[in-house]
Design an enzyme around this catalytic site. Structure first.
Site, PDB file in Angstrom:
ATOM      1  CG  HIS A 198      99.448 178.698  26.264  1.00 16.36           C
ATOM      2  ND1 HIS A 198      98.828 177.928  25.304  1.00 16.36           N
ATOM      3  CD2 HIS A 198      99.980 179.741  25.602  1.00 16.36           C
ATOM      4  CE1 HIS A 198      98.999 178.469  24.111  1.00 16.36           C
ATOM      5  NE2 HIS A 198      99.683 179.580  24.271  1.00 16.36           N
ATOM      6  CG  HIS A 228     101.525 184.154  26.342  1.00 17.56           C
ATOM      7  ND1 HIS A 228     102.624 183.744  25.624  1.00 17.56           N
ATOM      8  CD2 HIS A 228     100.451 183.617  25.706  1.00 17.56           C
ATOM      9  CE1 HIS A 228     102.233 183.006  24.595  1.00 17.56           C
ATOM     10  NE2 HIS A 228     100.906 182.904  24.626  1.00 17.56           N
TER      11      HIS A 228
HETATM   12  P1  AMP Z   1     100.192 180.851  21.487  1.00 14.84           P
HETATM   13  O1  AMP Z   1      99.564 179.489  21.336  1.00 14.84           O
HETATM   14  O2  AMP Z   1     100.097 181.642  20.223  1.00 14.84           O
HETATM   15  O3  AMP Z   1      99.676 181.612  22.669  1.00 14.84           O
HETATM   16  O4  AMP Z   1     101.740 180.689  21.725  1.00 14.84           O
HETATM   17  C1  AMP Z   1     102.373 179.516  22.135  1.00 14.84           C
HETATM   18  C2  AMP Z   1     103.621 179.919  22.853  1.00 14.84           C
HETATM   19  O5  AMP Z   1     104.300 178.738  23.225  1.00 14.84           O
HETATM   20  C3  AMP Z   1     104.587 180.773  22.030  1.00 14.84           C
HETATM   21  O6  AMP Z   1     104.896 181.950  22.753  1.00 14.84           O
HETATM   22  C4  AMP Z   1     105.804 179.865  21.840  1.00 14.84           C
HETATM   23  O7  AMP Z   1     107.005 180.580  21.860  1.00 14.84           O
HETATM   24  C5  AMP Z   1     105.678 178.932  23.033  1.00 14.84           C
HETATM   25  N1  AMP Z   1     106.250 177.606  22.862  1.00 14.84           N
HETATM   26  C6  AMP Z   1     106.155 176.776  21.789  1.00 14.84           C
HETATM   27  N2  AMP Z   1     106.783 175.611  22.029  1.00 14.84           N
HETATM   28  C7  AMP Z   1     107.265 175.696  23.285  1.00 14.84           C
HETATM   29  C8  AMP Z   1     108.017 174.805  24.122  1.00 14.84           C
HETATM   30  N3  AMP Z   1     108.396 173.589  23.703  1.00 14.84           N
HETATM   31  N4  AMP Z   1     108.358 175.219  25.371  1.00 14.84           N
HETATM   32  C9  AMP Z   1     108.005 176.448  25.803  1.00 14.84           C
HETATM   33  N5  AMP Z   1     107.297 177.329  25.064  1.00 14.84           N
HETATM   34  C10 AMP Z   1     106.938 176.960  23.827  1.00 14.84           C
END
Ligand code: AMP
Length: 148
Positions: free
Chosen positions: A109, A111
Site C-alpha cells: 500500500h 500512503h
Molecule cells: P503500514 O503497513 O505501516 O504502512 O501502515 C498500515 C496502515 O493501514 C496504517 O496507516 C493504518 O492506520 C492503516 N489501517 C490499518 N487497518 C486499516 C483498515 N481496516 N482500514 C483502513 N486503514 C487501515
C-alpha cells in the site's frame, strides 16, 4: 544483525486482502480493475488515503511490475484529487516494507497524506478516526475525482 533466509510469504488473511474481498468495510474513494483507494482509519492527517493493488503482494519488492505500474498511476490520480479536495499545500507519499521498514499491514500500500505549511505530520497508527469524518473526507475526494 539478523536476516531471514526465506523471504516472508503473502498472507491472504491480512486486513487489506479482507477489504478487497468485501469481508470488512472501507471508505472507498476510487476503484478500477487493478487498484483500490480508501481512507486510512488511523490518519496521520485529514484526508490520509491508501492506494493498494488488487493483485496480492506483500510489499514493493515482490509486486508484479505491471500491478506496481497500475498502482503508481492510481497514486498519481488519487493524489491530485486529495490535494484538491483538502486544498493542501503539499502531499507526503510513502510506502513501508517489512516490520523493520515500519510496515504493519502486509499487503502493498501507498500512503497519501495532505500537508499544510507549518503543520507536522501526525503519528503513524496514532488513533482511530471518527467514522462519519472519514465518510465525509471520502466523499470530498470522490467529488474531486469526479471533477465536481
Ligand atoms: P503500514 O503497513 O505501516 O504502512 O501502515 C498500515 C496502515 O493501514 C496504517 O496507516 C493504518 O492506520 C492503516 N489501517 C490499518 N487497518 C486499516 C483498515 N481496516 N482500514 C483502513 N486503514 C487501515
Amino acid at each position: 544483525m539478523s536476516s531471514n533466509v526465506e523471504p516472508a510469504q503473502y498472507d491472504p488473511e491480512n486486513i487489506f486482502a479482507k477489504i478487497l474481498r468485501g469481508e470488512i468495510p472501507a471508505q472507498t474513494v476510487y476503484e478500477d480493475e487493478h487498484t483500490l483507494a480508501f481512507m486510512d482509519v488511523m490518519p496521520q492527517g485529514p484526508g490520509h488515503t491508501l492506494v493498494i493493488p488488487k493483485a496480492p503482494a506483500r510489499g514493493l519488492l515482490d509486486a508484479d511490475p505491471a500491478s506496481l505500474a497500475a498502482t503508481v498511476a492510481t497514486v498519481q490520480r488519487v493524489a491530485r484529487a486529495v490535494k484538491a479536495a483538502f486544498a493542501a499545500d503539499g502531499l507526503t507519499i510513502f510506502q513501508y516494507n517489512e516490520p523493520a521498514g515500519g510496515q504493519t499491514v502486509f499487503h502493498l500500500h501507498v500512503h497519501i497524506v495532505p500537508r499544510f505549511e507549518g503543520v507536522a505530520l501526525g503519528r503513524h497508527t496514532g488513533g482511530m478516526a471518527d467514522k462519519d469524518v472519514l465518510a465525509d473526507h471520502a466523499g470530498k475526494i470522490r467529488a474531486a475525482l469526479a471533477g465536481v
